[in-house]
Write an enzyme that holds these catalytic residues in place. Structure first.
Site, mmCIF file in Angstrom:
data_model
loop_
_atom_site.group_PDB
_atom_site.id
_atom_site.type_symbol
_atom_site.label_atom_id
_atom_site.label_comp_id
_atom_site.label_asym_id
_atom_site.label_seq_id
_atom_site.Cartn_x
_atom_site.Cartn_y
_atom_site.Cartn_z
ATOM 1 N N GLU A 94 0.833 -1.196 0.000
ATOM 2 C CA GLU A 94 0.000 0.000 0.000
ATOM 3 C C GLU A 94 0.871 1.251 0.000
ATOM 4 O O GLU A 94 1.978 1.253 0.532
ATOM 5 C CB GLU A 94 -0.907 0.001 1.235
ATOM 6 C CG GLU A 94 -1.983 -1.065 1.137
ATOM 7 C CD GLU A 94 -2.891 -1.106 2.354
ATOM 8 O OE1 GLU A 94 -4.024 -1.558 2.194
ATOM 9 O OE2 GLU A 94 -2.478 -0.701 3.453
ATOM 10 N N CYS A 107 3.444 8.782 0.508
ATOM 11 C CA CYS A 107 4.025 7.880 1.495
ATOM 12 C C CYS A 107 4.168 6.517 0.826
ATOM 13 O O CYS A 107 3.165 5.917 0.433
ATOM 14 C CB CYS A 107 3.098 7.810 2.704
ATOM 15 S SG CYS A 107 3.633 6.620 3.925
ATOM 16 N N CYS A 114 6.751 -6.302 6.897
ATOM 17 C CA CYS A 114 7.858 -5.759 7.703
ATOM 18 C C CYS A 114 8.216 -6.768 8.792
ATOM 19 O O CYS A 114 7.324 -7.356 9.395
ATOM 20 C CB CYS A 114 7.440 -4.438 8.351
ATOM 21 S SG CYS A 114 8.771 -3.633 9.280
ATOM 22 N N CYS A 118 7.047 -4.052 15.615
ATOM 23 C CA CYS A 118 6.672 -3.002 16.575
ATOM 24 C C CYS A 118 5.249 -3.271 17.076
ATOM 25 O O CYS A 118 4.366 -3.604 16.277
ATOM 26 C CB CYS A 118 6.740 -1.624 15.913
ATOM 27 S SG CYS A 118 8.384 -1.214 15.317
ATOM 28 N N CYS A 121 2.079 -1.274 15.561
ATOM 29 C CA CYS A 121 1.951 -1.080 14.108
ATOM 30 C C CYS A 121 1.283 -2.283 13.456
ATOM 31 O O CYS A 121 1.647 -3.429 13.702
ATOM 32 C CB CYS A 121 3.339 -0.862 13.510
ATOM 33 S SG CYS A 121 3.311 -0.672 11.724
ATOM 34 N N GLY A 180 7.223 -1.479 5.742
ATOM 35 C CA GLY A 180 8.598 -1.941 5.668
ATOM 36 C C GLY A 180 9.596 -1.062 6.381
ATOM 37 O O GLY A 180 9.305 0.073 6.747
ATOM 38 N N GLU A 181 10.781 -1.629 6.571
ATOM 39 C CA GLU A 181 11.880 -0.906 7.202
ATOM 40 C C GLU A 181 12.908 -0.603 6.109
ATOM 41 O O GLU A 181 13.626 -1.503 5.652
ATOM 42 C CB GLU A 181 12.472 -1.763 8.333
ATOM 43 C CG GLU A 181 13.791 -1.271 8.877
ATOM 44 C CD GLU A 181 13.817 0.198 9.234
ATOM 45 O OE1 GLU A 181 12.860 0.704 9.855
ATOM 46 O OE2 GLU A 181 14.801 0.869 8.865
ATOM 47 N N SER A 212 12.308 7.119 6.956
ATOM 48 C CA SER A 212 12.015 6.893 8.365
ATOM 49 C C SER A 212 12.450 5.487 8.756
ATOM 50 O O SER A 212 12.180 4.519 8.049
ATOM 51 C CB SER A 212 10.508 7.071 8.584
ATOM 52 O OG SER A 212 10.178 6.774 9.918
ATOM 53 N N SER A 235 12.092 6.663 14.354
ATOM 54 C CA SER A 235 10.900 6.349 15.154
ATOM 55 C C SER A 235 11.379 5.954 16.549
ATOM 56 O O SER A 235 11.846 4.837 16.750
ATOM 57 C CB SER A 235 10.125 5.207 14.497
ATOM 58 O OG SER A 235 9.736 5.607 13.197
ATOM 59 N N LEU A 236 11.270 6.863 17.486
ATOM 60 C CA LEU A 236 11.854 6.637 18.820
ATOM 61 C C LEU A 236 10.813 6.051 19.780
ATOM 62 O O LEU A 236 10.953 4.937 20.272
ATOM 63 C CB LEU A 236 12.447 7.950 19.350
ATOM 64 C CG LEU A 236 13.295 7.822 20.606
ATOM 65 C CD1 LEU A 236 14.506 6.925 20.383
ATOM 66 C CD2 LEU A 236 13.753 9.195 21.107
ATOM 67 N N ASN A 311 -2.542 5.623 16.562
ATOM 68 C CA ASN A 311 -3.706 5.289 15.729
ATOM 69 C C ASN A 311 -4.154 3.880 16.076
ATOM 70 O O ASN A 311 -3.322 3.018 16.318
ATOM 71 C CB ASN A 311 -3.330 5.342 14.240
ATOM 72 C CG ASN A 311 -3.029 6.760 13.787
ATOM 73 O OD1 ASN A 311 -3.787 7.677 14.077
ATOM 74 N ND2 ASN A 311 -1.912 6.948 13.106
ATOM 75 N N CYS A 354 -0.588 6.540 9.850
ATOM 76 C CA CYS A 354 0.665 5.901 10.269
ATOM 77 C C CYS A 354 0.392 4.603 11.007
ATOM 78 O O CYS A 354 -0.421 4.546 11.920
ATOM 79 C CB CYS A 354 1.438 6.797 11.223
ATOM 80 S SG CYS A 354 2.118 8.209 10.432
HETATM 81 N N1 SAH Z 1 9.811 1.153 9.519
HETATM 82 C C1 SAH Z 1 9.965 2.582 9.408
HETATM 83 C C2 SAH Z 1 9.027 3.130 8.364
HETATM 84 C C3 SAH Z 1 7.564 3.038 8.716
HETATM 85 S S1 SAH Z 1 7.110 4.635 9.166
HETATM 86 C C4 SAH Z 1 9.763 3.232 10.759
HETATM 87 O O1 SAH Z 1 9.282 2.542 11.656
HETATM 88 O O2 SAH Z 1 10.122 4.387 10.928
HETATM 89 C C5 SAH Z 1 5.745 4.429 10.095
HETATM 90 C C6 SAH Z 1 5.681 5.497 11.165
HETATM 91 O O3 SAH Z 1 4.407 5.349 11.758
HETATM 92 C C7 SAH Z 1 6.713 5.267 12.269
HETATM 93 O O4 SAH Z 1 7.159 6.492 12.783
HETATM 94 C C8 SAH Z 1 5.910 4.543 13.307
HETATM 95 O O5 SAH Z 1 6.442 4.736 14.602
HETATM 96 C C9 SAH Z 1 4.562 5.186 13.133
HETATM 97 N N2 SAH Z 1 3.490 4.323 13.602
HETATM 98 C C10 SAH Z 1 3.437 2.982 13.534
HETATM 99 N N3 SAH Z 1 2.297 2.532 14.073
HETATM 100 C C11 SAH Z 1 1.614 3.624 14.487
HETATM 101 C C12 SAH Z 1 0.362 3.807 15.114
HETATM 102 N N4 SAH Z 1 -0.424 2.779 15.416
HETATM 103 N N5 SAH Z 1 -0.028 5.075 15.383
HETATM 104 C C13 SAH Z 1 0.757 6.129 15.060
HETATM 105 N N6 SAH Z 1 1.941 6.011 14.453
HETATM 106 C C14 SAH Z 1 2.374 4.771 14.181
#
Ligand code: SAH
Length: 368
Positions: A94, A107, A114, A118, A121, A180-181, A212, A235-236, A311, A354
């Site tokens: 997507e 995006c 992935c 996390c 996600c 994906g990463e 990211s 993504s911290l 989200n 996200c």
């Molecule tokens: N793998 C990379 C690229 C994906 S970016 C990464 O993790 O950075 C996806 C972004 O959406 C990341 O910043 C992640 O922390 C954020 N994200 C993932 N799940 C989310 C959620 N349920 N609500 C809000 N942000 C989310």
């Protein structure tokens, strides 16, 4: 037995010149093909009229050009459009088109699924199927711009100059924030960055492209050496290893300290900043002391923070922080001089926000 035909999408101009030479043709036809694909957006080999009919026929015999085609798309009430692409091998990814006042943001995905797992996600639930090729990554951009009938940036700039401007002639930003990463697929991502940024092709400048990552510390330094270096977002989402270990298993391999150290070595252009994304989850990582720790962690970096209230997704009992909490968190950062922005989710009604990209989440319907 059918001979494997060479995929043209994803080849650079010099790759194409070499290919033409290997076919016993004049190399400069490679440049014409590159121009046709990326500038004229002509994706049918048979219709590349700068080439002779004979050469088109020959190319059709031994090569193919597969632009990822959206098999479905959904429109959010806020104008965001989510695309489902079916790839040549039937795998699905997507991508999201996000119209904004000053720009349009695309995006895009870098892997099918992935592997990072996390806990907040949705994409994590799919696991990893495979890496995307450079052509499939850059192809998402071409395909979405075609669907949106967006002129390529250079043509848009020309149209603007000549006052012959359509409402849509906005700059395009690319965020590698889909499925994906990206740093696990750095070789193909790096090639795609070259294609996306090439002024002789798609022409989106590197400062308009953001990658990211979950924070694979050694790969951050590899990215710094890539031919096209985009903006970097990390993504911290936690300020202690205990919490981050739970939310983002990658932290067990590269703990916060190692990650921040890699960030400190990432070269920045003048006025450029690193972005830290922080998903705010009720009572898990949104306390006042988290905000204060975050300020300390980032104190030696030129950085800004994007706050993303969680989200809905995995359905594991985690809740987004309340709007008051989010504001308070932001205020603490701001009071210590750390720029922090609250990101409102885009396309949440169609699971395009996200962390919500998961092609099997719900039956998609075609909405135009
Ligand atoms: N793998 C990379 C690229 C994906 S970016 C990464 O993790 O950075 C996806 C972004 O959406 C990341 O910043 C992640 O922390 C954020 N994200 C993932 N799940 C989310 C959620 N349920 N609500 C809000 N942000 C989310």
């Amino acid at each position: 037995m059918e001979v494997q035909r060479r995929e043209l999408l994803g080849l650079t101009s010099s790759d194409l010149c070499q290919l033409l030479e290997s076919l016993g043709e004049k190399p400069f036809h490679g440049k014409q093909i590159y121009y046709s694909i990326y500038k004229l957006r002509q994706f049918q080999i048979g219709e590349m009229t700068e080439l002779s009919r004979a050469l088109r026929g020959k190319l059709q015999q031994c090569s193919r050009l597969t632009l990822p085609q959206p098999s479905l798309s959904q429109l959010s009430v806020d104008g965001t459009r989510k695309y489902l692409f079916e790839l040549a091998d039937g795998k699905r990814i997507e991508s999201v088109f996000i119209p904004e006042e000053q720009r349009n943001t695309l995006c895009i995905s870098t892997q099918v699924g992935c592997p990072m797992d996390c806990k907040f996600c949705l994409t994590a639930l799919i696991g990893l199927a495979r890496n995307l090729t450079a052509g499939e990554i850059a192809g998402q951009v071409l395909s979405i711009l075609k669907d949106q009938q967006e002129p390529l940036p250079e043509i848009a700039a020309k149209a603007k100059r000549s006052q012959n401007r359509r409402g849509s002639a906005k700059p395009v930003n690319i965020v590698l924030m889909g499925m994906g990463e990206p740093l696990l697929n750095l070789e193909n991502v790096s090639r795609a960055l070259v294609l996306m940024a090439d002024p002789g092709g798609i022409g989106i400048p590197p400062h308009r492209i953001t990658l990211s990552t979950v924070g694979l510390a050694p790969k951050i330094l590899d990215l710094a050496k890539a031919p096209v270096v985009p903006n970097l977002a990390i993504s911290l989402s936690a300020t202690t290893d205990d919490v981050r270990d739970q939310l983002m298993p990658v932290n067990r391999k590269y703990p916060i300290h190692d990650l921040i150290q890699a960030c400190e070595q990432f070269p920045l252009r003048p006025r450029q900043r690193l972005t830290f994304e922080y998903v705010l989850i009720d009572s898990i990582n949104d306390l006042d002391q988290d905000a204060r720790r975050l300020v300390r962690l980032l104190s030696r970096l030129r950085a800004k923070v994007n706050l993303l209230p969680l989200n809905p997704g995995q359905g594991n009992g985690m809740r987004p922080s309340s709007p008051e909490r989010v504001r308070r968190f932001q205020e603490i950062l701001a009071s210590k001089g750390l720029a922090a922005y609250i990101r409102r989710p885009r396309g949440a009604d169609i699971f395009a926000a996200c962390g919500q990209l998961h092609h099997a989440q719900q039956p998609l319907q075609m909405v135009h």
